[in-house]
Enzyme design. Structure first.
Site, mmCIF file in Angstrom:
data_model
loop_
_atom_site.group_PDB
_atom_site.id
_atom_site.type_symbol
_atom_site.label_atom_id
_atom_site.label_comp_id
_atom_site.label_asym_id
_atom_site.label_seq_id
_atom_site.Cartn_x
_atom_site.Cartn_y
_atom_site.Cartn_z
ATOM 1 N N GLY A 12 42.243 32.789 31.521
ATOM 2 C CA GLY A 12 42.913 32.173 32.672
ATOM 3 C C GLY A 12 42.263 30.891 33.145
ATOM 4 O O GLY A 12 41.828 30.800 34.296
ATOM 5 N N GLY A 16 43.112 27.034 39.055
ATOM 6 C CA GLY A 16 42.211 27.668 40.013
ATOM 7 C C GLY A 16 40.766 27.837 39.575
ATOM 8 O O GLY A 16 40.126 26.928 39.015
ATOM 9 N N ILE A 17 40.264 29.027 39.858
ATOM 10 C CA ILE A 17 38.843 29.315 39.661
ATOM 11 C C ILE A 17 38.463 29.226 38.175
ATOM 12 O O ILE A 17 37.405 28.699 37.822
ATOM 13 C CB ILE A 17 38.534 30.725 40.228
ATOM 14 C CG1 ILE A 17 38.799 30.747 41.737
ATOM 15 C CG2 ILE A 17 37.101 31.144 39.912
ATOM 16 C CD1 ILE A 17 38.922 32.141 42.331
ATOM 17 N N GLY A 18 39.332 29.711 37.315
ATOM 18 C CA GLY A 18 39.041 29.697 35.883
ATOM 19 C C GLY A 18 38.954 28.289 35.330
ATOM 20 O O GLY A 18 38.122 27.992 34.463
ATOM 21 N N SER A 139 37.532 41.304 43.492
ATOM 22 C CA SER A 139 37.902 40.773 44.801
ATOM 23 C C SER A 139 37.445 41.719 45.898
ATOM 24 O O SER A 139 37.352 42.933 45.694
ATOM 25 C CB SER A 139 39.425 40.612 44.893
ATOM 26 O OG SER A 139 39.801 40.265 46.202
ATOM 27 N N TYR A 165 48.031 44.736 43.880
ATOM 28 C CA TYR A 165 46.907 43.835 43.596
ATOM 29 C C TYR A 165 45.582 44.512 43.975
ATOM 30 O O TYR A 165 44.619 44.500 43.200
ATOM 31 C CB TYR A 165 47.081 42.534 44.376
ATOM 32 C CG TYR A 165 45.956 41.553 44.190
ATOM 33 C CD1 TYR A 165 45.810 40.843 43.001
ATOM 34 C CD2 TYR A 165 45.012 41.336 45.202
ATOM 35 C CE1 TYR A 165 44.769 39.942 42.828
ATOM 36 C CE2 TYR A 165 43.963 40.438 45.040
ATOM 37 C CZ TYR A 165 43.848 39.742 43.850
ATOM 38 O OH TYR A 165 42.805 38.858 43.669
HETATM 39 N N1 NAP Z 1 42.265 32.991 45.027
HETATM 40 C C1 NAP Z 1 41.676 33.941 45.729
HETATM 41 O O1 NAP Z 1 41.633 33.888 46.986
HETATM 42 C C2 NAP Z 1 41.022 35.097 45.043
HETATM 43 C C3 NAP Z 1 40.345 36.043 45.834
HETATM 44 C C4 NAP Z 1 39.739 37.110 45.199
HETATM 45 C C5 NAP Z 1 39.806 37.230 43.824
HETATM 46 N N2 NAP Z 1 40.480 36.304 43.078
HETATM 47 C C6 NAP Z 1 40.532 36.484 41.625
HETATM 48 O O2 NAP Z 1 40.141 35.300 40.986
HETATM 49 C C7 NAP Z 1 40.692 35.260 39.671
HETATM 50 C C8 NAP Z 1 41.276 33.881 39.401
HETATM 51 O O3 NAP Z 1 42.392 33.715 40.268
HETATM 52 P P1 NAP Z 1 42.788 32.307 40.912
HETATM 53 O O4 NAP Z 1 42.698 32.484 42.384
HETATM 54 O O5 NAP Z 1 42.060 31.191 40.260
HETATM 55 O O6 NAP Z 1 44.340 32.294 40.565
HETATM 56 P P2 NAP Z 1 45.281 31.247 39.799
HETATM 57 O O7 NAP Z 1 45.029 29.854 40.259
HETATM 58 O O8 NAP Z 1 46.661 31.803 39.943
HETATM 59 O O9 NAP Z 1 44.806 31.378 38.287
HETATM 60 C C9 NAP Z 1 45.052 32.570 37.612
HETATM 61 C C10 NAP Z 1 44.874 32.347 36.134
HETATM 62 O O10 NAP Z 1 45.183 33.592 35.488
HETATM 63 C C11 NAP Z 1 46.122 33.328 34.462
HETATM 64 N N3 NAP Z 1 46.998 34.461 34.189
HETATM 65 C C12 NAP Z 1 47.875 35.059 35.033
HETATM 66 N N4 NAP Z 1 48.559 36.016 34.388
HETATM 67 C C13 NAP Z 1 48.109 36.024 33.104
HETATM 68 C C14 NAP Z 1 48.429 36.764 31.955
HETATM 69 N N5 NAP Z 1 49.393 37.697 31.960
HETATM 70 N N6 NAP Z 1 47.763 36.507 30.806
HETATM 71 C C15 NAP Z 1 46.803 35.546 30.758
HETATM 72 N N7 NAP Z 1 46.465 34.795 31.810
HETATM 73 C C16 NAP Z 1 47.117 35.025 32.979
HETATM 74 C C17 NAP Z 1 46.935 32.134 34.964
HETATM 75 O O11 NAP Z 1 47.554 31.539 33.847
HETATM 76 P P3 NAP Z 1 49.076 30.937 33.824
HETATM 77 O O12 NAP Z 1 48.919 29.460 33.805
HETATM 78 O O13 NAP Z 1 49.646 31.460 32.544
HETATM 79 O O14 NAP Z 1 49.783 31.473 35.033
HETATM 80 C C18 NAP Z 1 45.832 31.291 35.577
HETATM 81 O O15 NAP Z 1 45.170 30.527 34.611
HETATM 82 C C19 NAP Z 1 41.714 36.394 39.615
HETATM 83 O O16 NAP Z 1 41.165 37.499 38.922
HETATM 84 C C20 NAP Z 1 41.918 36.755 41.066
HETATM 85 O O17 NAP Z 1 42.297 38.119 41.239
HETATM 86 C C21 NAP Z 1 41.084 35.239 43.659
#
Ligand code: NAP
Length: 278
Positions: A12, A16-18, A139, A165
């Site tokens: 991912g 975002g974070i990734g 999370s 979630y």
């Molecule tokens: N943001 C927050 O406040 C927060 C808080 C706590 C924990 N987290 C955790 O942080 C991590 C990163 O999240 P983020 O906030 O950076 O969200 P994000 O910006 O939505 O990024 C999520 C990433 O996961 C990928 N992804 C989603 N579904 C997928 C699938 N079926 N197969 C492969 N890749 C997939 C997305 O790829 P696509 O381009 O294909 O959609 C995207 O690259 C997650 O595990 C999330 O639960 C986030």
């Protein structure tokens, strides 16, 4: 850990974070294997990094974590091309606003956030080098998570996106703790973290628009990647095993449910059954 010829597999990285984690790891000299559902977007990031770091080594492998077949194919490609892995970062995550089932017959948030990463970890673990680190981006939401063991495949009719979630994130922490127990003494570590409340694509735009009214402290993705990068790169984190870190890189107590060893083992057995034998 020194970063000489270190290889990181990270899921991912398109948003975002990734995305920030991948950029920072590349700048630290780590070779990247980016496992992404959207290969086109991943290639754009790859080109951007190569524009900044001409000698960076970056590969993109297609992987839809919501499909066990896709995870198997991706893991197979990684094992073939990268026999030694130093970092496995299970970062990708999703929130599904509507009730959907995965192609394998599991509620899609649980399938994508837990079963896919569980299988990926199982398949790549044997290729981890001495000193390897497995990092699960969980999370604080896991504190609200509940697991209905009778209905793990699909909690059923009254689908609530945030509850789905939360339970998937509880599963991330349970998975980490059960994995760390198995890794004890192996030279490989497993830890998980809360990145903070981060302004990313995780939630739909309209929820993001109203969220600041409810959650005033929102981090940018750069700050959201701090704990992942700390666990990946810092020498102090090398010996951390089976811990849950907050967004300030500090180990914290996880929820009582996450620490329930029976629950960890029950989830492990179920996840193993669901992912390894279909
Ligand atoms: N943001 C927050 O406040 C927060 C808080 C706590 C924990 N987290 C955790 O942080 C991590 C990163 O999240 P983020 O906030 O950076 O969200 P994000 O910006 O939505 O990024 C999520 C990433 O996961 C990928 N992804 C989603 N579904 C997928 C699938 N079926 N197969 C492969 N890749 C997939 C997305 O790829 P696509 O381009 O294909 O959609 C995207 O690259 C997650 O595990 C999330 O639960 C986030």
């Amino acid at each position: 850990m020194t970063t000489a010829e270190k290889i990181a597999v990270i899921t991912g990285t398109t948003h975002g974070i990734g995305r920030v984690t991948a950029l920072e790891l590349a700048h630290a000299g780590v070779d990247l294997v980016m496992l992404c559902r959207n290969v086109v977007a991943a290639e754009v990031l790859r080109a951007q990094i190569l524009g900044e770091l001409r000698h960076a080594r970056i590969s993109v492998v297609h992987c839809d974590l919501g499909s066990l077949a896709s995870v198997r194919t991706a893991a197979c490609a990684v094992r073939r091309d990268f026999p030694g892995i130093d970092l496995l970062i299970n970062n990708a995550g999703t929130v599904n606003l509507r009730h959907r089932m995965s192609v394998d017959g599991y509620e899609l948030t649980f399938a994508t956030n837990h079963l896919g990463p569980f299988l990926l970890t199982q398949l790549l673990q044997a290729g981890m080098r001495e000193g390897g680190r497995i990092i699960n981006v969980a999370s604080h939401a896991h504190f609200r998570g509940r697991l209905d063991l009778e209905n793990l495949r699909d909690p059923g009719c009254r689908y609530r996106p945030i509850a789905a979630y939360d339970r998937s994130k509880l599963a991330n922490v349970l998975h980490t703790f059960a994995l760390a127990r198995r890794l004890h003494g192996s030279g490989v570590t497993a830890n998980c973290l809360h990145p903070g409340v981060v302004a990313t694509h995780l939630l739909p735009w309209w929820v993001r628009a109203i969220k600041p009214w409810f959650t005033p402290v929102t981090l940018d993705a750069e700050r959201g990647a701090r704990s992942t990068l700390y666990l990946a790169l810092s020498p102090e984190a090398a010996s951390a095993q089976g811990l849950y870190f907050d967004e300030y890189k500090v180990p914290q107590a996880a929820s009582a449910l996450a620490n329930d060893v029976d629950l960890q083992e029950t989830l492990w057995r179920a996840s193993f059954r669901y992912t390894m034998v279909g």
